[in-house]
Design a protein around this motif. Structure first.
Motif, PDB file in Angstrom:
ATOM      1  N   UNK A   1       0.817  -1.211   0.000  1.00 51.77           N
ATOM      2  CA  UNK A   1       0.000   0.000   0.000  1.00 51.77           C
ATOM      3  C   UNK A   1       0.853   1.264   0.000  1.00 51.77           C
ATOM      4  N   UNK A   2       0.240   2.374  -0.368  1.00 48.81           N
ATOM      5  CA  UNK A   2       0.930   3.659  -0.326  1.00 48.81           C
ATOM      6  C   UNK A   2       1.389   3.953   1.099  1.00 48.81           C
ATOM      7  N   UNK A   3       0.543   3.675   2.095  1.00 44.67           N
ATOM      8  CA  UNK A   3       0.930   3.929   3.490  1.00 44.67           C
ATOM      9  C   UNK A   3       2.157   3.113   3.889  1.00 44.67           C
ATOM     10  N   UNK A   4       2.237   1.866   3.430  1.00 46.55           N
ATOM     11  CA  UNK A   4       3.420   1.044   3.714  1.00 46.55           C
ATOM     12  C   UNK A   4       4.646   1.624   3.011  1.00 46.55           C
ATOM     13  N   UNK A   5       4.451   2.148   1.805  1.00 46.36           N
ATOM     14  CA  UNK A   5       5.541   2.794   1.087  1.00 46.36           C
ATOM     15  C   UNK A   5       6.022   4.050   1.791  1.00 46.36           C
ATOM     16  N   UNK A   6       5.078   4.839   2.306  1.00 43.72           N
ATOM     17  CA  UNK A   6       5.425   6.055   3.059  1.00 43.72           C
ATOM     18  C   UNK A   6       6.266   5.689   4.280  1.00 43.72           C
ATOM     19  N   UNK A   7       5.872   4.635   4.991  1.00 46.54           N
ATOM     20  CA  UNK A   7       6.627   4.193   6.170  1.00 46.54           C
ATOM     21  C   UNK A   7       8.030   3.726   5.763  1.00 46.54           C
ATOM     22  N   UNK A   8       8.135   3.046   4.624  1.00 51.90           N
ATOM     23  CA  UNK A   8       9.447   2.596   4.141  1.00 51.90           C
ATOM     24  C   UNK A   8      10.327   3.795   3.794  1.00 51.90           C
ATOM     25  N   UNK A   9       9.741   4.825   3.181  1.00 49.43           N
ATOM     26  CA  UNK A   9      10.499   6.029   2.830  1.00 49.43           C
ATOM     27  C   UNK A   9      10.961   6.766   4.085  1.00 49.43           C
ATOM     28  N   UNK A  10      10.135   6.789   5.105  1.00 47.51           N
ATOM     29  CA  UNK A  10      10.538   7.416   6.373  1.00 47.51           C
ATOM     30  C   UNK A  10      11.751   6.690   6.954  1.00 47.51           C
ATOM     31  N   UNK A  11      11.754   5.364   6.871  1.00 52.84           N
ATOM     32  CA  UNK A  11      12.900   4.600   7.372  1.00 52.84           C
ATOM     33  C   UNK A  11      14.169   4.928   6.578  1.00 52.84           C
ATOM     34  N   UNK A  12      14.023   5.143   5.269  1.00 55.30           N
ATOM     35  CA  UNK A  12      15.178   5.580   4.468  1.00 55.30           C
ATOM     36  C   UNK A  12      15.683   6.924   4.999  1.00 55.30           C
ATOM     37  N   UNK A  13      14.754   7.810   5.329  1.00 52.84           N
ATOM     38  CA  UNK A  13      15.118   9.120   5.861  1.00 52.84           C
ATOM     39  C   UNK A  13      15.882   9.020   7.168  1.00 52.84           C
TER      40      UNK A  13
END
Length: 152
Positions: free
Chosen positions: A57-69
């Motif tokens: 999901x987009x929300x799971x992708x957002x969480x993954x991007x935050x972890x990259x940050x």
């Protein structure tokens, strides 16, 4: 308030700066700029794998991007020591492992962009690219690289 105090107040814990997975260095400093190599999505349980538009999901992708940050900030801290030396987040380049018809790459990379503003305030606002990739290293969902400006 210092960046470290901001992180503590917001309950944000940085991971250890990840070691490179191939023949490159995690960051390069050139003048007052620090270029941080692409950080892949991972959390305390390991790699965050998946493909947006295909079971993620987009929300799971957002969480993954935050972890990259978080990993980007950890690498930056390893590069400069004191995060209060950050004058500006200059640019993020985000790659999203996604299907050909997935169009919400900008929403996914906002997970990292929002973190930069949350941590660095106005200095966290940056230029950005958010692009799709048919696959990413190790099957991760997101990879993001960054350029930071350091004062002094």
């Amino acid at each position: 308030m210092s960046i470290e105090a901001t992180l503590t107040a917001k309950g944000i814990t940085l991971p250890d700066a990840p070691a490179p997975a191939a023949n490159y260095v995690p960051f390069v400093r050139s003048g007052n700029l620090v270029f941080v190599s692409g950080q892949i999505s991972a959390d305390e349980n390991g790699l965050i794998r998946g493909r947006l538009g295909e079971g993620m999901s987009v929300d799971e992708g957002v969480a993954a991007a935050r972890r990259c940050g978080l990993s980007l900030i950890a690498q930056l801290k390893a590069a400069v020591g004191d995060l209060d030396r950050v004058a500006r987040v200059v640019k993020l380049t985000g790659f999203v492992n996604s299907t050909g018809d997935f169009i919400d790459q900008p929403k996914v990379i906002n997970g990292c962009s929002d973190l930069m503003v949350e941590v660095f305030g106005e200095a966290g606002r940056h230029a950005r690219a958010a692009v799709s990739a048919p696959s990413l290293p190790l099957g991760v969902a997101v990879e993001i690289e960054a350029v930071f400006e350091i004062a002094g």
